[in-house]
Motif scaffolding. Structure first.
Motif, short mmCIF file in Angstrom:
data_model
loop_
_atom_site.label_atom_id
_atom_site.label_comp_id
_atom_site.label_asym_id
_atom_site.label_seq_id
_atom_site.Cartn_x
_atom_site.Cartn_y
_atom_site.Cartn_z
N ILE A 1 0.85 -1.19 0.00
CA ILE A 1 0.00 0.00 0.00
C ILE A 1 0.88 1.24 0.00
O ILE A 1 1.83 1.35 0.78
CB ILE A 1 -0.94 0.00 1.22
N VAL A 2 0.55 2.19 -0.89
CA VAL A 2 1.17 3.51 -0.92
C VAL A 2 0.05 4.50 -0.64
O VAL A 2 -0.94 4.55 -1.39
CB VAL A 2 1.83 3.80 -2.28
N GLN B 1 -5.51 9.22 0.37
CA GLN B 1 -5.47 8.73 -1.01
C GLN B 1 -4.41 7.62 -1.08
O GLN B 1 -3.34 7.75 -0.48
CB GLN B 1 -5.12 9.85 -1.99
N GLN B 2 -4.72 6.56 -1.81
CA GLN B 2 -3.79 5.45 -1.85
C GLN B 2 -3.90 4.67 -3.14
O GLN B 2 -4.88 4.79 -3.89
CB GLN B 2 -4.03 4.50 -0.66
N VAL B 3 -2.86 3.87 -3.40
CA VAL B 3 -2.84 2.90 -4.49
C VAL B 3 -2.37 1.58 -3.88
O VAL B 3 -1.52 1.56 -2.98
CB VAL B 3 -1.93 3.36 -5.64
N THR B 4 -2.96 0.46 -4.35
CA THR B 4 -2.72 -0.85 -3.74
C THR B 4 -2.24 -1.84 -4.79
O THR B 4 -2.78 -1.89 -5.90
CB THR B 4 -4.01 -1.37 -3.09
N PHE B 5 -1.21 -2.63 -4.43
CA PHE B 5 -0.71 -3.73 -5.27
C PHE B 5 -0.91 -5.04 -4.52
O PHE B 5 -0.67 -5.11 -3.31
CB PHE B 5 0.78 -3.54 -5.59
N ASN B 6 -1.34 -6.08 -5.23
CA ASN B 6 -1.58 -7.39 -4.61
C ASN B 6 -0.42 -8.34 -4.90
O ASN B 6 0.27 -8.22 -5.91
CB ASN B 6 -2.89 -8.01 -5.13
N ALA B 7 -0.19 -9.28 -3.95
CA ALA B 7 0.83 -10.30 -4.14
C ALA B 7 0.49 -11.18 -5.35
O ALA B 7 -0.69 -11.34 -5.67
CB ALA B 7 0.95 -11.15 -2.88
N PRO B 8 1.48 -11.76 -6.06
CA PRO B 8 2.92 -11.67 -5.79
C PRO B 8 3.50 -10.34 -6.25
O PRO B 8 3.00 -9.74 -7.19
CB PRO B 8 3.49 -12.84 -6.60
N PHE B 9 4.56 -9.88 -5.55
CA PHE B 9 5.15 -8.59 -5.82
C PHE B 9 6.45 -8.76 -6.62
O PHE B 9 7.27 -9.62 -6.30
CB PHE B 9 5.45 -7.86 -4.51
N VAL B 10 6.63 -7.91 -7.66
CA VAL B 10 7.84 -7.95 -8.49
C VAL B 10 8.47 -6.56 -8.46
O VAL B 10 7.82 -5.56 -8.79
CB VAL B 10 7.52 -8.36 -9.93
N SER B 11 9.71 -6.49 -8.00
CA SER B 11 10.44 -5.22 -7.92
C SER B 11 11.14 -4.95 -9.25
O SER B 11 11.65 -5.88 -9.89
CB SER B 11 11.46 -5.27 -6.79
N PRO B 12 11.18 -3.66 -9.75
CA PRO B 12 10.60 -2.47 -9.11
C PRO B 12 9.13 -2.30 -9.50
O PRO B 12 8.67 -2.91 -10.47
CB PRO B 12 11.45 -1.33 -9.68
N LEU B 13 8.38 -1.44 -8.74
CA LEU B 13 6.99 -1.11 -9.02
C LEU B 13 6.88 0.40 -9.22
O LEU B 13 7.47 1.17 -8.46
CB LEU B 13 6.08 -1.54 -7.87
N ASN B 14 6.14 0.80 -10.23
CA ASN B 14 5.84 2.22 -10.46
C ASN B 14 4.42 2.51 -10.00
O ASN B 14 3.51 1.68 -10.21
CB ASN B 14 5.98 2.58 -11.94
#
Length: 796
Positions: free
Chosen positions: A99-100, A106-119
């Motif tokens: 979570i950012v 205000q936020q933006v959410t990414f779900n697993a699995p996570f791959v670096s880097p993320l924009n």
């Protein structure tokens, strides 16, 4: 089901005696768990197996090593700005979310699995010029995160904002934005609005606030334009919060046909003066107001029912229903939750105005059920008591002999009509007229009623002679005895009144009697022989050892038998009544069974579970981390993956020995090289196995570039070039130096060549000062090309 996670597994009948199952991807948490298996048709038939989950195997902590936040300029049209950035991390959790979010929520959410880097991008944040912060973290590991403080861009343009709202819809509808009759909703401001600024107009007062606009279709006029030109605008609500209930009030307050399929669109708007109803002023540069999110609600008509119709003879009830989504949208209505238990739906899905039909009704039943539309809007219907058909009861009648006199049959209620062979309409039954055999007689009461049947057995002269069944073994299955004529009763040791003979209950030779009662009766008796079973036993010369294991089994039964079968794990493996010699080549414990048959044909078996256990040799296996150690990190963790091992002997480089299952060893780090590692494992039976692997300690690239050099001719610091450790990894090399105008004054592809300050091959020497440089490397290990830039100072 598994107490430590995983979706429950369902198997449907018919059930085999052995059913495999699998739970995958469970979390290695190291705690106690249990697997439970249960039959739904017999909950007492349940089994449970307890186990301890493996401990966590990923011990490398999560690391979020780079997080940036780039702020855009304030947008004069929207009054907002965007935040964008990139996140780098390693060893991220395998579940949860990244979570950012800003200090304003205000936020933006990414779900697993996570791959670096993320924009990431967070758009449309209100520009207020105030301090704020942005946070980044994993929900499965909140400690793995980062935070950046910043100041929001100063407000620009009008800067008006209706803010955010909390929506609460209550009632029967199972879908947002569709309102059943009497459903209500409330859209409440969260207080984060920004009103228009006071421009101090002499003709218009300043009393800002929030109103709501009512549209008959989605609004099409954008913010900054004149909203009164929107053809869909039909009204306003002069409240900051919007609350309504579906009771027909809002639709009836507008002319019929204003709203398509009863859908009303509500949009919040900032007001300059709620007293006079001004949303902006004309002497300000542009229309200073803000339209918020559009909220649409469809007001469904009320559900109602028509008059019920009962059909006594058909045992049905029908009633029509209309309203809800069926009336408005042309969809169907569905009936559920029917009572009483004997009732059933003949028709349970109808169009608007159709009739639900219920069958199977009995006299006095009160029917109840729920009718609902596609959005869950319900109406509960309860009928009047059902006037159903009379259900007669016939008095049972014992079997009759064909010579018996005629009898009067009886039923309740009386006064109905009898029918069938051998009976009059008034119920006089004559066995002689019916004849030998079963005869079905029917009775129907007067009026609306159901008929009932009775079967009367008429017998003739009978013969009780018993058919000889022959001899039995004591473990034979129960056997149905037979006599010449049916209808009699059996008696004696081991026999039921119906003639089912059980040798296990009788035990020994016994006398069985069969009696047919009545005027047509008879009797007979017969002796039945029951033989005992042979006594089965056997021995083995060995019970355990390493594969292949040879065992000799000896039959010690009394009698030995004239027909034998040896079984290993349920598989026939020999017919010799004396002994059996066999080899066990696969590891495991084996069940042994012997079946014998005596001279009377009686068969018995004996089983010894896990009589012979054959042990497998161990399997040596291991892995290590890291898989590619370097001269700067030559310590390696070895992880044992062997099967069946109880003792370990590790050998490193043919020199060092360890006996721990998973040792840690540091290889020489002076230079890269290959090193042999071997593992010898031994199990409880003394069997061994060996596995070897080569560990390669790789070179590592390290680049250092100075920022100053002094080409004065004193042979000290005369040349400027990168200092590189691990040059063997370099595949291509480019090093360029530029003057202040960007011209290349020195270039080389040789890592050993440096710059002495000369220009154009020594035509002249560069002046003291600052020069730019760029270094580009490509390694031979498949990595992406590397690039550095910087400045160097010449001092003389």
């Amino acid at each position: 089901s598994n107490s430590c996670g995983g979706t429950p597994i369902t198997m449907n009948p018919p059930f085999a005696t052995s059913i495999p199952y699998s739970f995958t991807g469970l979390t290695a948490a190291g705690g106690p768990c249990s697997i439970t298996a249960t039959f739904t048709a017999d909950p007492t038939c349940t089994g449970t197996a307890n186990f301890t989950a493996p401990g966590p195997c990923n011990t490398t902590p999560c690391n979020l090593d780079f997080f940036e936040a780039n702020l855009s300029a304030c947008d004069g049209t929207t009054g907002g700005y965007d935040i964008t950035g990139t996140i780098h991390f390693s060893n991220a959790p395998s579940s949860g979310q990244l979570i950012v979010e800003t200090c304003g929520g205000q936020q933006v959410t990414f779900n697993a699995p996570f791959v670096s880097p993320l924009n990431y991008t967070i758009p449309g944040i209100l520009a207020d010029g105030l301090p704020c912060s942005i946070n980044c973290y994993f929900t499965a590991d909140p400690a793995c995160g980062n935070s950046i403080d910043f100041t929001s861009p100063a407000p620009c343009g009008c800067g008006v904002y209706t803010g955010t709202y909390t929506v609460n819809q209550t009632g029967d509808s199972n879908t947002n934005n569709y309102l059943c009759w009497d459903d209500d909703f409330a859209i409440t401001s969260n207080g984060d609005f920004i009103y228009p600024p006071n421009v101090n107009d002499a003709t218009i007062g300043y009393n800002p606030g929030l109103w709501w606009l009512i549209f008959s279709c989605p609004p099409t006029i954008p913010a900054g334009a004149d909203i009164e030109n929107d053809p869909c605008l039909v009204g306003t609500v002069s409240n900051a919060d919007l609350i309504d209930i579906n009771n027909g009030a809002i639709l009836s307050s507008f002319p019929a046909g204003t709203f398509t399929i009863n859908t009303v669109y509500f949009v919040p708007i900032t007001m300059y003066d709620v007293t006079g109803g001004w949303y902006s002023v004309t002497n300000f540069a542009g229309n200073c107001y803000d339209l918020g999110q559009t909220y649409s609600y469809t007001y469904l008509p009320q559900l109602s029912n028509g008059i019920e119709v009962q059909d006594c003879q058909a045992q049905t009830l029908s009633v029509s229903f209309q309203g809800g989504a069926a009336e408005l949208l042309g969809s169907n209505l569905t009936a559920t939750n029917l009572t009483p238990a004997n009732a059933f739906f003949v028709t349970d899905v109808i169009a608007n105005g159709g009739s639900m039909v219920i069958g199977g009704l009995l006299d006095g039943d009160v029917v109840s059920f729920i009718v609902s539309d596609q959005y869950g809007c319900p109406i509960v219907y309860t009928s009047a008591p059902f006037v159903g058909p009379i259900i007669p009861t016939i008095t049972p009648q014992n079997p009759l002999c064909i010579n018996d006199p005629a009898i009067q049959l009886n039923a309740s209620p009386a006064g109905g009509t009898w029918s069938g062979t051998g009976v009059t309409s008034s119920g006089i039954f004559d066995a002689a007229l019916a004849g030998i055999g079963p005869e079905t007689i029917s009775y129907l009461p007067a009026g609306c009623a159901l008929s009932d049947n009775i079967t009367i057995q008429v017998t003739g002269p009978t013969d009780a002679t018993i058919t000889n069944p022959g001899a039995f073994c004591v473990n034979d299955s129960p056997f149905q005895l037979v006599a010449a004529s049916p209808g009699g009763t059996w008696s004696g040791n081991g026999v039921s009144p119906s003639g089912l003979f059980d040798p296990a209950v009788a035990g020994v030779t016994t006398t069985i009697t069969y009696t047919i009662p009545g005027n047509c009766g008879d009797t007979d008796a017969q002796d039945i022989v029951v033989n005992p079973l042979p006594n089965v036993s056997f021995t083995s010369d060995v019970t355990s050892g390493c594969t292949p294991l040879v065992a000799n089994f000896t039959n010690t039964s009394v009698p030995v038998g004239n027909g034998c079968t040896w079984w290993i794990e349920g598989v026939p493996s020999g017919n010799n009544c004396g002994s059996l010699i066999t080899s066990f080549d696969s590891p495991g414990c084996y069940d042994i069974m012997l079946t014998t048959q005596d001279a009377n044909g009686c068969v018995n078996s004996a089983t010894i579970n896990d009589m012979v256990c054959a042990l497998a040799p161990p399997e040596a296996s291991f892995t290590f981390e890291p898989l590619q150690p370097t001269v700067n990190n030559s310590t390696v963790q070895f992880i044992d993956l062997s099967l069946g091992a109880s003792q370990y002997l590790w050998t490193f480089m043919n020199i060092y020995n360890f006996t721990a299952p998973s040792p840690i060893f540091t290889f020489p780090n002076e230079e890269a090289g290959d090193y042999l590692v071997c593992l010898l494992v031994t199990n409880a039976a003394g069997c061994t196995d060996t596995e070897c692997a080569t560990v390669t300690v790789q070179d590592e690239l390290v680049v250092y570039i100075p920022n100053t050099f002094t080409p004065t001719g004193d042979n000290i610091n005369e040349y400027f070039k990168p200092s590189i450790k691990g040059e063997s990894l370099i595949f291509t090399y480019e090093f360029d130096i530029f003057n202040r105008w960007g011209d290349v004054i020195f270039s080389t592809k040789d890592p050993s060549e440096g710059w002495n300050g000369s220009v154009k091959g020594g035509g002249y020497y560069a002046q003291d000062g600052i020069y730019a440089w760029k270094l580009r490397l490509k390694t031979n290990n498949g990595q992406e090309p590397l690039e550095w830039e910087g400045h160097v100072i010449i001092l003389r």
